[in-house]
Design a protein around this motif. Structure first.
Motif, PDB file in Angstrom:
ATOM      1  N   ILE A  51       0.845  -1.185   0.000  1.00 50.92           N
ATOM      2  CA  ILE A  51       0.000   0.000   0.000  1.00 50.92           C
ATOM      3  C   ILE A  51       0.879   1.234   0.000  1.00 50.92           C
ATOM      4  O   ILE A  51       1.891   1.288   0.717  1.00 50.92           O
ATOM      5  CB  ILE A  51      -0.971  -0.014   1.212  1.00 50.92           C
ATOM      6  N   GLY A  56      -2.778   5.726  -0.757  1.00 53.47           N
ATOM      7  CA  GLY A  56      -3.365   4.483  -0.287  1.00 53.47           C
ATOM      8  C   GLY A  56      -3.662   3.505  -1.402  1.00 53.47           C
ATOM      9  O   GLY A  56      -4.546   2.655  -1.258  1.00 53.47           O
ATOM     10  N   THR A  58      -3.399   0.241  -3.529  1.00 53.39           N
ATOM     11  CA  THR A  58      -3.097  -1.113  -3.066  1.00 53.39           C
ATOM     12  C   THR A  58      -2.743  -2.035  -4.219  1.00 53.39           C
ATOM     13  O   THR A  58      -3.236  -1.879  -5.344  1.00 53.39           O
ATOM     14  CB  THR A  58      -4.282  -1.701  -2.283  1.00 53.39           C
ATOM     15  N   THR A  69      -6.932  -8.152   2.405  1.00 54.20           N
ATOM     16  CA  THR A  69      -7.085  -6.710   2.255  1.00 54.20           C
ATOM     17  C   THR A  69      -6.015  -6.003   3.080  1.00 54.20           C
ATOM     18  O   THR A  69      -5.884  -6.261   4.287  1.00 54.20           O
ATOM     19  CB  THR A  69      -8.468  -6.245   2.724  1.00 54.20           C
ATOM     20  N   SER A  71      -4.491  -2.395   4.530  1.00 56.74           N
ATOM     21  CA  SER A  71      -4.910  -1.042   4.873  1.00 56.74           C
ATOM     22  C   SER A  71      -3.820  -0.391   5.693  1.00 56.74           C
ATOM     23  O   SER A  71      -2.908  -1.070   6.172  1.00 56.74           O
ATOM     24  CB  SER A  71      -6.242  -1.057   5.625  1.00 56.74           C
ATOM     25  N   ARG A  72      -3.920   0.925   5.863  1.00 48.69           N
ATOM     26  CA  ARG A  72      -2.885   1.627   6.600  1.00 48.69           C
ATOM     27  C   ARG A  72      -3.479   2.713   7.464  1.00 48.69           C
ATOM     28  O   ARG A  72      -4.573   3.199   7.222  1.00 48.69           O
ATOM     29  CB  ARG A  72      -1.855   2.214   5.620  1.00 48.69           C
ATOM     30  N   ASP A  73      -2.718   3.067   8.452  1.00 44.85           N
ATOM     31  CA  ASP A  73      -3.033   4.188   9.316  1.00 44.85           C
ATOM     32  C   ASP A  73      -1.803   5.074   9.305  1.00 44.85           C
ATOM     33  O   ASP A  73      -0.797   4.739   9.929  1.00 44.85           O
ATOM     34  CB  ASP A  73      -3.350   3.699  10.724  1.00 44.85           C
ATOM     35  N   VAL A  80       0.335  -0.619   9.394  1.00 39.51           N
ATOM     36  CA  VAL A  80      -0.279  -1.263   8.231  1.00 39.51           C
ATOM     37  C   VAL A  80      -0.891  -2.565   8.699  1.00 39.51           C
ATOM     38  O   VAL A  80      -0.376  -3.212   9.628  1.00 39.51           O
ATOM     39  CB  VAL A  80       0.754  -1.484   7.099  1.00 39.51           C
ATOM     40  N   TYR A  81      -2.004  -2.947   8.087  1.00 38.53           N
ATOM     41  CA  TYR A  81      -2.740  -4.125   8.495  1.00 38.53           C
ATOM     42  C   TYR A  81      -2.965  -5.037   7.293  1.00 38.53           C
ATOM     43  O   TYR A  81      -3.031  -4.580   6.150  1.00 38.53           O
ATOM     44  CB  TYR A  81      -4.090  -3.726   9.088  1.00 38.53           C
TER      45      TYR A  81
END
Length: 123
Positions: A51, A56, A58, A69, A71-73, A80-81
């Motif tokens: 990502i 953002g 992907t 999936t 995702s990031r913060d 990152v998740y």
């Protein structure tokens, strides 16, 4: 420097789900992107998902697309998740979080790596 710490691995039955987390610290403001690779016993490390930090965007390996999936913060505590659904025995591996300051294409070439977290999938 950027430090990465993974968590969330474990044992799950085939068809189940796990969520991996990777906490980043240090000079996270300089990062271009983060993501995940994995390595199963006797196999080479392979790309899973990436990502970009800004937009953002992907990217996924074909083997995990539609099941995983990323995702990031990118707030103060960067993370990152990886949400992994419909897990298969072939998904079992050590999962490594990586990060880079520079864009390098897909699969990415990460400068920084975490220590890895084990994912085991029972059939």
């Amino acid at each position: 420097q950027v430090q990465l710490v993974e968590s969330g691995g474990g044992l799950v039955q085939a068809g189940g789900s796990l969520r991996l987390s990777c906490a980043a610290s240090g000079r996270t403001f300089s990062m271009d992107g983060m993501g995940w690779f994995r390595q199963a016993p006797g196999k080479e490390r392979e790309f899973v998902a990436h990502i970009t930090w800004g937009f953002g965007s992907t990217y996924y390996a074909d083997s995990v697309r539609s099941r995983f999936t990323i995702s990031r913060d990118n707030a103060k505590n960067a993370a990152v998740y990886l949400q992994m659904n419909s897990l298969k025995p072939e998904d079992a591996a050590v999962y490594y979080c990586g990060a880079s300051r520079f864009r390098s294409g897909i699969p990415p070439e990460y400068e920084y790596w975490g220590q890895g977290t084990q994912v085991t999938v029972s059939s």
